[in-house]
Design an enzyme around this catalytic site. Structure first.
Site, PDB file in Angstrom:
ATOM      1  N   LYS A  10       0.831  -1.202   0.000  1.00  0.00           N
ATOM      2  CA  LYS A  10       0.000   0.000   0.000  1.00  0.00           C
ATOM      3  C   LYS A  10       0.876   1.267   0.000  1.00  0.00           C
ATOM      4  O   LYS A  10       2.105   1.183   0.202  1.00  0.00           O
ATOM      5  CB  LYS A  10      -0.903  -0.030   1.244  1.00  0.00           C
ATOM      6  CG  LYS A  10      -1.924  -1.185   1.256  1.00  0.00           C
ATOM      7  CD  LYS A  10      -2.751  -1.139   2.548  1.00  0.00           C
ATOM      8  CE  LYS A  10      -3.792  -2.232   2.601  1.00  0.00           C
ATOM      9  NZ  LYS A  10      -4.616  -2.140   3.845  1.00  0.00           N
ATOM     10  N   TYR A  50     -12.429  -2.569  -2.566  1.00  0.00           N
ATOM     11  CA  TYR A  50     -12.997  -2.646  -1.212  1.00  0.00           C
ATOM     12  C   TYR A  50     -14.528  -2.651  -1.229  1.00  0.00           C
ATOM     13  O   TYR A  50     -15.150  -2.222  -0.244  1.00  0.00           O
ATOM     14  CB  TYR A  50     -12.442  -1.508  -0.361  1.00  0.00           C
ATOM     15  CG  TYR A  50     -10.976  -1.724  -0.001  1.00  0.00           C
ATOM     16  CD1 TYR A  50     -10.575  -2.848   0.727  1.00  0.00           C
ATOM     17  CD2 TYR A  50      -9.991  -0.824  -0.395  1.00  0.00           C
ATOM     18  CE1 TYR A  50      -9.241  -3.064   1.054  1.00  0.00           C
ATOM     19  CE2 TYR A  50      -8.648  -1.035  -0.057  1.00  0.00           C
ATOM     20  CZ  TYR A  50      -8.290  -2.157   0.664  1.00  0.00           C
ATOM     21  OH  TYR A  50      -6.972  -2.368   0.996  1.00  0.00           O
ATOM     22  N   ARG A 103       2.782  -6.616   9.448  1.00  0.00           N
ATOM     23  CA  ARG A 103       2.177  -5.459  10.118  1.00  0.00           C
ATOM     24  C   ARG A 103       2.755  -5.271  11.520  1.00  0.00           C
ATOM     25  O   ARG A 103       2.967  -4.152  11.973  1.00  0.00           O
ATOM     26  CB  ARG A 103       0.665  -5.636  10.160  1.00  0.00           C
ATOM     27  CG  ARG A 103       0.037  -5.457   8.767  1.00  0.00           C
ATOM     28  CD  ARG A 103      -1.371  -5.978   8.709  1.00  0.00           C
ATOM     29  NE  ARG A 103      -2.077  -5.597   7.483  1.00  0.00           N
ATOM     30  CZ  ARG A 103      -3.277  -6.042   7.155  1.00  0.00           C
ATOM     31  NH1 ARG A 103      -3.910  -6.900   7.949  1.00  0.00           N
ATOM     32  NH2 ARG A 103      -3.846  -5.654   6.037  1.00  0.00           N
ATOM     33  N   ASN A 113      -1.362   0.098   7.283  1.00  0.00           N
ATOM     34  CA  ASN A 113      -0.862  -1.215   7.698  1.00  0.00           C
ATOM     35  C   ASN A 113      -0.103  -1.948   6.588  1.00  0.00           C
ATOM     36  O   ASN A 113      -0.005  -3.171   6.595  1.00  0.00           O
ATOM     37  CB  ASN A 113      -2.022  -2.055   8.246  1.00  0.00           C
ATOM     38  CG  ASN A 113      -3.138  -2.211   7.226  1.00  0.00           C
ATOM     39  OD1 ASN A 113      -2.993  -1.791   6.081  1.00  0.00           O
ATOM     40  ND2 ASN A 113      -4.224  -2.836   7.622  1.00  0.00           N
ATOM     41  N   HIS A 116      -1.983  -5.463   1.672  1.00  0.00           N
ATOM     42  CA  HIS A 116      -3.284  -6.104   1.468  1.00  0.00           C
ATOM     43  C   HIS A 116      -3.033  -7.538   1.029  1.00  0.00           C
ATOM     44  O   HIS A 116      -2.123  -7.798   0.246  1.00  0.00           O
ATOM     45  CB  HIS A 116      -4.063  -5.386   0.358  1.00  0.00           C
ATOM     46  CG  HIS A 116      -5.279  -6.152  -0.093  1.00  0.00           C
ATOM     47  ND1 HIS A 116      -6.500  -6.037   0.537  1.00  0.00           N
ATOM     48  CD2 HIS A 116      -5.445  -7.089  -1.072  1.00  0.00           C
ATOM     49  CE1 HIS A 116      -7.371  -6.857  -0.050  1.00  0.00           C
ATOM     50  NE2 HIS A 116      -6.761  -7.505  -1.025  1.00  0.00           N
ATOM     51  N   GLU A 127     -10.447 -10.006  -6.926  1.00  0.00           N
ATOM     52  CA  GLU A 127      -9.491  -8.901  -6.784  1.00  0.00           C
ATOM     53  C   GLU A 127      -8.415  -8.934  -7.874  1.00  0.00           C
ATOM     54  O   GLU A 127      -8.029  -7.893  -8.404  1.00  0.00           O
ATOM     55  CB  GLU A 127      -8.834  -8.960  -5.400  1.00  0.00           C
ATOM     56  CG  GLU A 127      -9.825  -8.687  -4.258  1.00  0.00           C
ATOM     57  CD  GLU A 127      -9.229  -8.961  -2.877  1.00  0.00           C
ATOM     58  OE1 GLU A 127      -8.058  -9.398  -2.796  1.00  0.00           O
ATOM     59  OE2 GLU A 127      -9.932  -8.733  -1.880  1.00  0.00           O
TER      60      GLU A 127
HETATM   61  N1  UDP Z   1      -9.415  -0.422   7.970  1.00  0.00           N
HETATM   62  C1  UDP Z   1      -9.607   0.793   8.622  1.00  0.00           C
HETATM   63  N2  UDP Z   1     -10.410   0.824   9.733  1.00  0.00           N
HETATM   64  C2  UDP Z   1     -11.059  -0.280  10.211  1.00  0.00           C
HETATM   65  C3  UDP Z   1     -10.871  -1.500   9.542  1.00  0.00           C
HETATM   66  C4  UDP Z   1     -10.049  -1.546   8.420  1.00  0.00           C
HETATM   67  O1  UDP Z   1      -9.062   1.800   8.203  1.00  0.00           O
HETATM   68  O2  UDP Z   1     -11.775  -0.192  11.222  1.00  0.00           O
HETATM   69  C5  UDP Z   1      -8.562  -0.464   6.756  1.00  0.00           C
HETATM   70  C6  UDP Z   1      -7.224  -1.179   6.949  1.00  0.00           C
HETATM   71  O3  UDP Z   1      -6.256  -0.504   6.153  1.00  0.00           O
HETATM   72  C7  UDP Z   1      -7.523  -2.553   6.381  1.00  0.00           C
HETATM   73  C8  UDP Z   1      -8.484  -2.234   5.251  1.00  0.00           C
HETATM   74  O4  UDP Z   1      -9.276  -1.164   5.765  1.00  0.00           O
HETATM   75  O5  UDP Z   1      -6.368  -3.214   5.921  1.00  0.00           O
HETATM   76  C9  UDP Z   1      -9.387  -3.378   4.840  1.00  0.00           C
HETATM   77  O6  UDP Z   1     -10.037  -3.882   6.000  1.00  0.00           O
HETATM   78  P1  UDP Z   1     -10.174  -5.444   6.244  1.00  0.00           P
HETATM   79  O7  UDP Z   1     -11.161  -5.633   7.349  1.00  0.00           O
HETATM   80  O8  UDP Z   1     -10.456  -6.126   4.946  1.00  0.00           O
HETATM   81  O9  UDP Z   1      -8.728  -5.834   6.815  1.00  0.00           O
HETATM   82  P2  UDP Z   1      -7.549  -6.723   6.179  1.00  0.00           P
HETATM   83  O10 UDP Z   1      -8.195  -7.811   5.360  1.00  0.00           O
HETATM   84  O11 UDP Z   1      -6.711  -5.775   5.346  1.00  0.00           O
HETATM   85  O12 UDP Z   1      -6.792  -7.241   7.361  1.00  0.00           O
HETATM   86 MG    MG Z   2      -9.603  -7.626   3.820  1.00  0.00          MG
END
Ligand code: UDP
Ligand code: MG
Length: 153
Positions: A10, A50, A103, A113, A116, A127
């Site tokens: 990212k 997303y 992370r 973080n 992805h 995706e």
């Molecule tokens: N994210 C955020 N706030 C939240 C949850 C997620 O900003 O409360 C962001 C974070 O960068 C995360 C992305 O949204 O990686 C996608 O969320 P997901 O729940 O899919 O998490 P991941 O699969 O990346 O662990």
């Molecule tokens: Mg995710």
């Protein structure tokens, strides 16, 4: 064919210049690189990536973050890679991620973080298709595959 997943470094990973360190971990684990694009993900693509988070309060901030600066979008392949890479990434928020994960080693905040990774084979298929045409994914053999995968019976 071995399993494939979409892995994105990212904008924070690119700006902090740690892509090489992240890619080293993927190579070290024996994953095979199948496709890569360095691009500035625009808002439209970010919303598509997303789309599962439509309606959630963090979506607009997430889209702003992902479309703020370039990302490195990649497809990697290995047996079981989706689950393995989810473990390597660590918990969603850096502040909760275990040390030893990407992370957990590179971040301590929440949204920013670094990486992805697709969370299921259906997500991976969807995706990957957002960023790559089938002929942009490269088929080849890793010469050391035998020594990476060994005999698993
Ligand atoms: N994210 C955020 N706030 C939240 C949850 C997620 O900003 O409360 C962001 C974070 O960068 C995360 C992305 O949204 O990686 C996608 O969320 P997901 O729940 O899919 O998490 P991941 O699969 O990346 O662990
Ligand atoms: Mg995710």
């Amino acid at each position: 064919m071995a399993e494939r997943t979409l892995i994105i470094i990212k904008p924070d990973g690119i700006q902090r210049q740690v892509s090489g360190q992240i890619i080293s971990r993927l190579e070290r684990r024996g994953f095979k690189l199948i496709g890569a694009k360095f691009l500035h993900i625009n808002e439209e693509l970010a919303n598509e990536l997303y789309s599962v988070h439509r309606g959630k309060p963090f979506l607009s901030g997430l889209v702003r973050f992902i479309s703020s600066s370039p990302s490195l979008v990649m497809v990697w392949e290995a047996d079981g890679i989706i689950e393995i890479f989810r473990t390597m990434m660590g918990a969603t928020f850096g502040c909760n991620a275990e040390t030893g994960t990407i992370r957990g080693d590179f971040s301590c905040g929440k949204r920013f973080n670094l990486v992805h990774g697709s969370d299921s084979s259906e997500s991976a298929r969807r995706e990957i298709a957002i960023f790559f045409r089938p002929n942009e994914l490269v088929n080849y053999d890793l010469s050391n595959a035998h020594w990476i995968y060994g005999e698993n019976d």
